[in-house]
Design a protein around this motif. Structure first.
Motif, short mmCIF file in Angstrom:
data_model
loop_
_atom_site.label_atom_id
_atom_site.label_comp_id
_atom_site.label_asym_id
_atom_site.label_seq_id
_atom_site.Cartn_x
_atom_site.Cartn_y
_atom_site.Cartn_z
N LEU A 1 31.72 30.10 36.53
CA LEU A 1 31.45 28.68 36.41
C LEU A 1 32.59 27.88 37.03
O LEU A 1 33.71 28.37 37.15
N VAL A 2 32.34 26.65 37.37
CA VAL A 2 33.31 25.80 38.03
C VAL A 2 34.62 25.71 37.24
O VAL A 2 35.68 25.64 37.82
N ILE A 3 34.53 25.78 35.93
CA ILE A 3 35.74 25.64 35.13
C ILE A 3 36.57 26.93 35.07
O ILE A 3 37.69 26.92 34.59
N PHE A 4 36.05 28.04 35.60
CA PHE A 4 36.77 29.32 35.61
C PHE A 4 36.78 29.95 37.00
O PHE A 4 36.36 31.09 37.18
N PRO A 5 37.30 29.25 38.02
CA PRO A 5 37.19 29.78 39.38
C PRO A 5 38.02 31.03 39.66
O PRO A 5 37.76 31.72 40.64
N ILE A 6 39.02 31.33 38.82
CA ILE A 6 39.88 32.46 39.13
C ILE A 6 39.50 33.75 38.39
O ILE A 6 40.18 34.74 38.51
N LEU A 7 38.40 33.71 37.65
CA LEU A 7 37.97 34.94 36.98
C LEU A 7 37.61 35.99 38.02
O LEU A 7 37.15 35.67 39.11
N PRO A 8 37.81 37.27 37.69
CA PRO A 8 37.54 38.33 38.68
C PRO A 8 36.06 38.43 38.99
O PRO A 8 35.21 38.18 38.15
N GLY A 9 35.76 38.80 40.20
CA GLY A 9 34.38 38.97 40.61
C GLY A 9 34.20 40.34 41.23
O GLY A 9 33.70 41.26 40.60
N ASP A 10 34.64 40.46 42.48
CA ASP A 10 34.46 41.71 43.21
C ASP A 10 35.10 42.89 42.48
O ASP A 10 34.49 43.96 42.35
N SER A 11 36.31 42.69 42.01
CA SER A 11 37.02 43.79 41.34
C SER A 11 36.33 44.17 40.04
O SER A 11 36.27 45.36 39.68
N LEU A 12 35.79 43.22 39.33
CA LEU A 12 35.06 43.51 38.10
C LEU A 12 33.78 44.29 38.39
O LEU A 12 33.47 45.27 37.71
N VAL A 152 41.03 43.82 44.79
CA VAL A 152 41.40 42.40 44.64
C VAL A 152 42.09 41.91 45.91
O VAL A 152 41.76 40.84 46.43
N ALA A 153 43.04 42.69 46.41
CA ALA A 153 43.77 42.30 47.62
C ALA A 153 42.84 42.15 48.81
O ALA A 153 42.92 41.16 49.57
N ILE A 154 41.92 43.08 48.97
CA ILE A 154 40.96 43.01 50.08
C ILE A 154 40.05 41.79 49.94
O ILE A 154 39.75 41.11 50.92
N SER A 155 39.65 41.49 48.71
CA SER A 155 38.72 40.38 48.52
C SER A 155 39.37 39.02 48.74
O SER A 155 38.69 38.06 49.12
N ILE A 156 40.68 38.91 48.54
CA ILE A 156 41.34 37.62 48.79
C ILE A 156 41.92 37.52 50.20
O ILE A 156 42.34 36.45 50.62
N LEU A 157 41.89 38.62 50.94
CA LEU A 157 42.45 38.64 52.29
C LEU A 157 41.87 37.56 53.21
O LEU A 157 42.63 36.88 53.89
N PRO A 158 40.54 37.37 53.26
CA PRO A 158 40.02 36.30 54.14
C PRO A 158 40.58 34.92 53.80
O PRO A 158 40.89 34.15 54.71
N ALA A 159 40.72 34.62 52.53
CA ALA A 159 41.27 33.31 52.13
C ALA A 159 42.73 33.19 52.55
O ALA A 159 43.17 32.13 53.01
N VAL A 160 43.50 34.26 52.41
CA VAL A 160 44.91 34.25 52.79
C VAL A 160 45.04 34.06 54.30
O VAL A 160 45.86 33.25 54.77
N ILE A 161 44.21 34.76 55.07
CA ILE A 161 44.25 34.62 56.53
C ILE A 161 43.91 33.20 56.94
O ILE A 161 44.60 32.60 57.77
#
Length: 177
Positions: A1-12, A152-161
């Motif tokens: 939900l919008v109020i929890f944007p940092i909860l795990p997704g892919d890794s979960l 987790v690292a792979i899933s955030i890689l596009p945002a970091v790039i």
């Protein structure tokens, strides 16, 4: 939900797939339940955006929340909304805000729902399936925490790039947009 944007997704989802591989959870029960939860989550975010958007984007003078941005958002979602809803599933944090912004942009709900369902099914099957396929490998089983951190690292890689690209642009280029 919008109020929890940092909860795990892919890794979960990956972790759930790995737990299915070792027999702790039942894949045939988990996949449909996660798909339903993913669809409902985005539907709620869309609804919140749809309800809140028109009330927030009324100012003509606000730099961020003005009527012009609302109109641009609506045009963007008319043209690219379907792809955005599907692809956003695979990008942490963006997956939370894309349906919210689709609601703000008044993307037609029937269109949103169809892409929401397709994106949810693809995301759940790919991420959970990867966990299921790799969860049976002894290295993954023995070093599960390290593997999940890798996911987790792979899933955030596009945002970091993307962040690094934006950071490297000259200031005058960013100010013009």
């Amino acid at each position: 939900l919008v109020i929890f944007p940092i909860l795990p997704g892919d890794s979960l989802l990956f972790a759930v797939g790995a737990l299915c591989a070792n027999g702790t959870l039942e894949l045939g029960v988990v996949i449909p339940a996660l798909c339903i939860a993913a669809v409902i989550g985005d539907a709620v975010n869309y609804s919140v955006g749809r309800a809140v958007g028109p009330k927030v984007f009324t100012s003509q003078t606000s730099k961020l929340l003005n009527r012009e941005h609302l109109l641009r958002t609506q045009a963007f979602y008319e043209k690219y909304g379907g792809k955005t809803i599907i692809i956003a599933r695979f990008v942490p944090i963006v997956r939370t805000f894309a349906p919210f912004v689709a609601g703000i942009g008044k993307m037609q709900y029937r269109r949103f729902l169809s892409f929401n369902v397709v994106g949810a099914i693809a995301w759940v099957i790919i991420a959970t399936g990867a966990g299921y396929l790799l969860g049976g490998i002894e290295f993954v089983h023995k070093h599960f925490e390290v593997v999940v951190l890798g996911v987790v690292a792979i899933s955030i890689l596009p945002a970091v790039i993307e962040f690094m690209k934006e950071r490297g642009k000259p200031q005058s280029e960013g100010a013009a947009s």
